[in-house]
Design an enzyme around this catalytic site. Sequence first.
Site, mmCIF file in Angstrom:
data_model
loop_
_atom_site.group_PDB
_atom_site.id
_atom_site.type_symbol
_atom_site.label_atom_id
_atom_site.label_comp_id
_atom_site.label_asym_id
_atom_site.label_seq_id
_atom_site.Cartn_x
_atom_site.Cartn_y
_atom_site.Cartn_z
ATOM 1 N N ASP A 158 -11.344 9.075 0.080
ATOM 2 C CA ASP A 158 -12.160 9.552 -1.184
ATOM 3 C C ASP A 158 -12.342 8.754 -2.163
ATOM 4 O O ASP A 158 -13.457 8.705 -3.030
ATOM 5 C CB ASP A 158 -11.601 10.908 -1.896
ATOM 6 C CG ASP A 158 -10.314 10.835 -2.284
ATOM 7 O OD1 ASP A 158 -9.701 9.707 -2.529
ATOM 8 O OD2 ASP A 158 -9.784 11.748 -2.693
ATOM 9 N N TYR B 29 -7.900 0.073 -5.745
ATOM 10 C CA TYR B 29 -6.562 -0.324 -5.223
ATOM 11 C C TYR B 29 -6.653 -1.863 -5.114
ATOM 12 O O TYR B 29 -5.221 -2.542 -4.895
ATOM 13 C CB TYR B 29 -6.444 0.341 -3.782
ATOM 14 C CG TYR B 29 -6.094 1.678 -3.596
ATOM 15 C CD1 TYR B 29 -4.690 1.931 -3.833
ATOM 16 C CD2 TYR B 29 -6.835 2.886 -3.772
ATOM 17 C CE1 TYR B 29 -4.334 3.446 -3.973
ATOM 18 C CE2 TYR B 29 -6.753 3.989 -3.950
ATOM 19 C CZ TYR B 29 -5.162 4.377 -3.884
ATOM 20 O OH TYR B 29 -4.829 5.586 -4.052
#
Length: 441
Positions: free
Chosen positions: A171, A263
């Site tokens: 997601d 990330y």
Amino acid sequence: MKKFNVCIVGGGSTYTLGFLKSFVRLKEEFPLSKLVLFDIDAKRQEPIGKYGEIMFAERYPDLEFAYTTDPKTAYENMDFIFMQMRAGGLKMRREDEHIPLSMGLIGQETCGAGGMAYGLRSCVDMIEAIHQIREYSPNAWILNYSNPAAIVAEALRREFPEDKRILNICDQPENVVRSTSRLLGCSWEDLDPVYFGLNHYGWFTHMYDKKTGEDLLPKIREIVKEKGFLPQDAEQRDQSWLDTYGFVQTMLEDFPDYLPNTYDGYYLYPDYKVSHLNPNFTRADEVMAGREARVFKECEEVIKEGKLGDKFHAISDAHAEMMIKVAEAIAYNTNGRFILIVENDGAIANMQKDAMVEVVCELGINGPRPMRVGSIPQFYLGLLVQQVSSEKLLVDAFYEHSYEKALQAFTLNRLINDAKKARKVLDALIEANKGMWPELK
Ligand code: NAD
Ligand code: G6P
Ligand code: MN
């Protein structure tokens, strides 16, 4: 209108309540005939199952609902299986984060040593579960978002090469799109992104305005420089997530080409990140004290009341809605666009064919059709080739039970990057994962 049979694997997950509520909210768009929760931990799943029984009796009375630990009851006659298991549970997530951090290495759910530890556990459990699913529902669509999705996707590609109904999804790219829309003051559905990378390691090269075709990336760069970056649902986030999103500002200053996935911060600034993570209280601790406690408290209250009352508030659950929209795209052959994890096969021109990459795809009943991004610049290629090599070596280690391959995977991972450190953390993780990993020789 056809109604669908859906099973959720990992029914005791902290995300399941969000799904149950979202299925109610989306019952016109994606109508269900049957919904079954499956978990290997009956005790953990039970309060969530009971919550479901109470909620559906009130708001979805024609839905056949069950929760079970029996694979046959769970998997027979399914159209869609949503997979959200956490191999080893949050208890092992805590180990994945604490052990590397105690050695000065990034301890994170999906990146670095912790991600690889979780990866080996997930390979074992996911492969076993999908073989079982296929006994009972050979044609069901399996939507996997169990982590670490990059490593799981690589293992499933090898284990089930002919199975075209397994889809791996995350997601986070969509979360970044949604966050960008908040900054721009538009709807996220008005944005048309171009994206490349591996799971939890990617970049947006363009963010087009769907109506006018204007590339909004220059504007986004300016706004982020001035105002920083926030998740779309910032008001519901813990401080650690606000920090993670906020870091996009730093990444964009140093590497202004593209808008990064949140990330990327772990890979680009590992030293900074290590020095800002608390080795005694990691994200796993925060989740256990926060989301996990909240979810089970909500169950307890609803079960005690025997009704939902005002407990059913329509807080946006972007995660569940995205996964349900993916199923809807397949069910109704919409060919809508999603960022999905697929075999590269030319999508990124200068990356190996059999890498599992994350790109924009059109999605319908015949599966994902990836959109090409062409060749990517050397800097990004270098980062991704190193990471995909580490991931592939780890999956080699899984299949070959090879300590040597695991050591190579750990050494090559940018968040370790040193053979002595790799051996030390690998040995500690082998000890912590006894019985949950294949035995490495
Ligand atoms: P959780 O520990 O609360 O829930 C996981 C559940 O899976 C538990 O109830 C556990 O008993 C169950 N489980 C463990 N092994 C199982 C097995 N072999 N078969 C069936 N059930 C099993 O974890 P969570 O924080 O709610 O996360 C659930 C999963 O969803 C994790 O893998 C997480 O990484 C993943 N996730 C992925 C994304 C994504 O973008 N890819 C987003 C959110 C969550
Ligand atoms: C995002 C990522 C998921 C990850 C999750 C962790 O949604 O895409 O892959 O599992 O964050 O969230 P948590 O709140 O459990 O740290
Ligand atoms: Mn993810």
